[in-house]
Design a protein around this motif. Structure first.
Motif, PDB file in Angstrom:
ATOM      1  N   ARG A   1      40.047  38.416  36.890  1.00 14.90           N
ATOM      2  CA  ARG A   1      38.656  38.671  36.499  1.00 14.90           C
ATOM      3  C   ARG A   1      38.015  39.710  37.406  1.00 14.90           C
ATOM      4  NH1 ARG A   1      37.047  33.922  36.708  1.00 14.90           N
ATOM      5  NH2 ARG A   1      35.978  33.903  38.714  1.00 14.90           N
ATOM      6  N   ARG A   2      38.250  39.611  38.713  1.00 15.26           N
ATOM      7  CA  ARG A   2      37.667  40.578  39.646  1.00 15.26           C
ATOM      8  C   ARG A   2      38.173  41.993  39.348  1.00 15.26           C
ATOM      9  NH1 ARG A   2      38.398  36.448  43.572  1.00 15.26           N
ATOM     10  NH2 ARG A   2      40.355  37.408  44.278  1.00 15.26           N
ATOM     11  N   LEU A   3      39.458  42.104  39.027  1.00 13.66           N
ATOM     12  CA  LEU A   3      40.016  43.422  38.747  1.00 13.66           C
ATOM     13  C   LEU A   3      39.372  44.048  37.518  1.00 13.66           C
ATOM     14  CD1 LEU A   3      42.061  45.724  39.075  1.00 13.66           C
ATOM     15  CD2 LEU A   3      43.687  44.361  37.738  1.00 13.66           C
ATOM     16  N   ILE A   4      39.332  43.326  36.420  1.00 12.39           N
ATOM     17  CA  ILE A   4      38.828  43.941  35.191  1.00 12.39           C
ATOM     18  C   ILE A   4      37.322  44.181  35.245  1.00 12.39           C
ATOM     19  CG2 ILE A   4      40.728  43.017  33.828  1.00 12.39           C
ATOM     20  CD1 ILE A   4      38.705  41.004  32.634  1.00 12.39           C
ATOM     21  N   LEU A   5      36.588  43.322  35.963  1.00 13.29           N
ATOM     22  CA  LEU A   5      35.153  43.574  36.113  1.00 13.29           C
ATOM     23  C   LEU A   5      34.910  44.835  36.934  1.00 13.29           C
ATOM     24  CD1 LEU A   5      33.689  39.973  36.656  1.00 13.29           C
ATOM     25  CD2 LEU A   5      33.575  41.396  34.593  1.00 13.29           C
ATOM     26  N   ALA A   6      35.778  45.063  37.927  1.00 13.67           N
ATOM     27  CA  ALA A   6      35.661  46.276  38.741  1.00 13.67           C
ATOM     28  C   ALA A   6      35.948  47.520  37.913  1.00 13.67           C
ATOM     29  CB  ALA A   6      36.616  46.215  39.922  1.00 13.67           C
ATOM     30  N   LEU A   7      36.654  47.349  36.804  1.00 12.00           N
ATOM     31  CA  LEU A   7      36.988  48.470  35.934  1.00 12.00           C
ATOM     32  C   LEU A   7      35.991  48.633  34.795  1.00 12.00           C
ATOM     33  CD1 LEU A   7      40.867  48.046  35.695  1.00 12.00           C
ATOM     34  CD2 LEU A   7      39.541  49.461  37.267  1.00 12.00           C
ATOM     35  N   GLY A   8      34.959  47.800  34.780  1.00 13.46           N
ATOM     36  CA  GLY A   8      33.908  47.946  33.781  1.00 13.46           C
ATOM     37  C   GLY A   8      33.992  47.007  32.604  1.00 13.46           C
ATOM     38  N   ALA A   9      34.823  45.981  32.668  1.00 17.93           N
ATOM     39  CA  ALA A   9      34.951  45.049  31.554  1.00 17.93           C
ATOM     40  C   ALA A   9      33.675  44.238  31.374  1.00 17.93           C
ATOM     41  CB  ALA A   9      36.134  44.108  31.778  1.00 17.93           C
ATOM     42  N   THR A  10      33.438  43.812  30.156  1.00 16.23           N
ATOM     43  CA  THR A  10      32.293  42.959  29.849  1.00 16.23           C
ATOM     44  C   THR A  10      32.788  41.700  29.141  1.00 16.23           C
ATOM     45  OG1 THR A  10      31.934  44.100  27.735  1.00 16.23           O
ATOM     46  CG2 THR A  10      30.705  44.898  29.654  1.00 16.23           C
ATOM     47  N   LEU A  11      32.120  40.605  29.411  1.00 15.76           N
ATOM     48  CA  LEU A  11      32.473  39.339  28.778  1.00 15.76           C
ATOM     49  C   LEU A  11      31.984  39.345  27.333  1.00 15.76           C
ATOM     50  CD1 LEU A  11      33.583  36.418  29.053  1.00 15.76           C
ATOM     51  CD2 LEU A  11      31.273  35.741  29.775  1.00 15.76           C
ATOM     52  N   ALA A  12      32.916  39.148  26.403  1.00 16.62           N
ATOM     53  CA  ALA A  12      32.557  39.136  24.989  1.00 16.62           C
ATOM     54  C   ALA A  12      32.202  37.732  24.517  1.00 16.62           C
ATOM     55  CB  ALA A  12      33.708  39.696  24.155  1.00 16.62           C
ATOM     56  N   SER A  13      33.007  36.748  24.925  1.00 15.89           N
ATOM     57  CA  SER A  13      32.755  35.367  24.535  1.00 15.89           C
ATOM     58  C   SER A  13      33.640  34.434  25.348  1.00 15.89           C
ATOM     59  CB  SER A  13      33.041  35.168  23.030  1.00 15.89           C
ATOM     60  OG  SER A  13      34.410  35.403  22.754  1.00 15.89           O
ATOM     61  N   SER A  14      33.354  33.147  25.260  1.00 15.16           N
ATOM     62  CA  SER A  14      34.160  32.123  25.923  1.00 15.16           C
ATOM     63  C   SER A  14      34.395  30.987  24.954  1.00 15.16           C
ATOM     64  CB  SER A  14      33.462  31.597  27.181  1.00 15.16           C
ATOM     65  OG  SER A  14      33.326  32.617  28.149  1.00 15.16           O
ATOM     66  N   GLU A  15      35.608  30.470  24.999  1.00 12.53           N
ATOM     67  CA  GLU A  15      35.959  29.326  24.167  1.00 12.53           C
ATOM     68  C   GLU A  15      36.694  28.325  25.047  1.00 12.53           C
ATOM     69  OE1 GLU A  15      38.194  30.588  20.800  1.00 12.53           O
ATOM     70  OE2 GLU A  15      36.804  32.209  20.301  1.00 12.53           O
ATOM     71  N   GLY A  16      36.011  27.282  25.443  1.00  8.81           N
ATOM     72  CA  GLY A  16      36.622  26.306  26.331  1.00  8.81           C
ATOM     73  C   GLY A  16      37.040  26.965  27.634  1.00  8.81           C
ATOM     74  N   PRO A  17      38.312  26.834  28.031  1.00 10.95           N
ATOM     75  CA  PRO A  17      38.752  27.404  29.307  1.00 10.95           C
ATOM     76  C   PRO A  17      39.099  28.883  29.233  1.00 10.95           C
ATOM     77  CG  PRO A  17      40.567  26.246  28.274  1.00 10.95           C
ATOM     78  CD  PRO A  17      39.362  26.021  27.393  1.00 10.95           C
ATOM     79  N   VAL A  18      39.022  29.485  28.043  1.00  9.31           N
ATOM     80  CA  VAL A  18      39.454  30.873  27.858  1.00  9.31           C
ATOM     81  C   VAL A  18      38.249  31.800  27.717  1.00  9.31           C
ATOM     82  CG1 VAL A  18      40.802  32.465  26.455  1.00  9.31           C
ATOM     83  CG2 VAL A  18      41.575  30.104  26.736  1.00  9.31           C
ATOM     84  N   SER A  19      38.278  32.893  28.473  1.00  7.33           N
ATOM     85  CA  SER A  19      37.233  33.920  28.397  1.00  7.33           C
ATOM     86  C   SER A  19      37.815  35.170  27.751  1.00  7.33           C
ATOM     87  CB  SER A  19      36.699  34.264  29.789  1.00  7.33           C
ATOM     88  OG  SER A  19      36.067  33.150  30.372  1.00  7.33           O
ATOM     89  N   HIS A  20      37.013  35.824  26.920  1.00  8.21           N
ATOM     90  CA  HIS A  20      37.442  37.017  26.196  1.00  8.21           C
ATOM     91  C   HIS A  20      36.627  38.214  26.699  1.00  8.21           C
ATOM     92  CE1 HIS A  20      39.438  34.212  23.457  1.00  8.21           C
ATOM     93  NE2 HIS A  20      38.290  33.543  23.419  1.00  8.21           N
TER      94      HIS A  20
END
Length: 204
Positions: free
Chosen positions: A155-174
């Motif tokens: 999560r830290r890596l992709i956020l540092a690259l500009g990723a945005t959270l689209a949605s979450s379903e239970g334990p999984v984040s998209h």
């Protein structure tokens, strides 16, 4: 964001580089005949890393999973791996994949796995830079990533690259990520220094 033009150079056959701790490594596209290395690499992962990557507790990957990961053509399915040149048998220790959502689609699914002992040494940034540059070369502009919410390193890596959270379903984040934005972020990173060698190899 830095200006990044589509790379005119062909896809490099391999790139030699160095991790932050001085380990000599080679990055190269995955080939269909890499099935044995892929299977061994999954087996070498710790139980937790295997669970975070595949959302499964299996000890050995089912043949269908190995075959799918080796089914790389460089256009619809892009895969890059990393081997340690300092060890005699040059073992593979990391792999990343981008699989298009559909034929000719500009969006694909990104995944990455690195053996535990090579984590926090710059391997993830180098591997990500390589496969993102290849994807950009092939016209892939947007990526999606599904990960367990507890996977804090990824999560830290992709956020540092500009990723945005689209949605979450239970334990999984998209998450969603723009490839051009990610490449610009990687170009600005000072470490590991080999990132610049990767961009030079791709001509961007």
């Amino acid at each position: 964001m830095d200006s990044i033009a589509p790379p005119p150079a062909p896809i490099p056959k391999s790139i030699t580089a160095m991790l932050r701790d001085g380990t000599n490594i080679r990055l190269r596209p995955i080939r269909p005949d890499d099935e044995d290395q892929i299977e061994q690499g999954i087996r070498d992962m710790s139980d937790r890393s295997r669970y975070l990557r595949f959302f499964s507790a299996f000890k050995a990957a089912p043949p269908s999973v190995v075959k799918r990961l080796a089914d790389v053509d460089g256009v619809f399915h892009i895969g890059w791996g990393m081997v340690n040149l300092d060890l005699g048998d040059c073992p593979a220790f990391a792999a990343a994949h981008i699989i298009r959502d559909g034929e000719g689609d500009h969006c694909g699914e990104f995944s990455i796995a690195i053996l535990d002992e090579y984590q926090s040494r710059g391997a993830s940034r180098l591997l990500t830079a390589s496969i993102f540059a290849h994807a950009f070369h092939e016209g892939i502009t947007d990526l999606r990533m599904d990960m367990l919410s507890e996977n804090s390193k990824a999560r830290r890596l992709i956020l540092a690259l500009g990723a945005t959270l689209a949605s979450s379903e239970g334990p999984v984040s998209h998450y969603r990520l723009d490839v051009r934005t990610a490449l610009a972020a990687l170009k600005k990173m000072e470490k590991p220094e080999a990132i610049r060698e990767i961009f030079k190899a791709f001509g961007i």
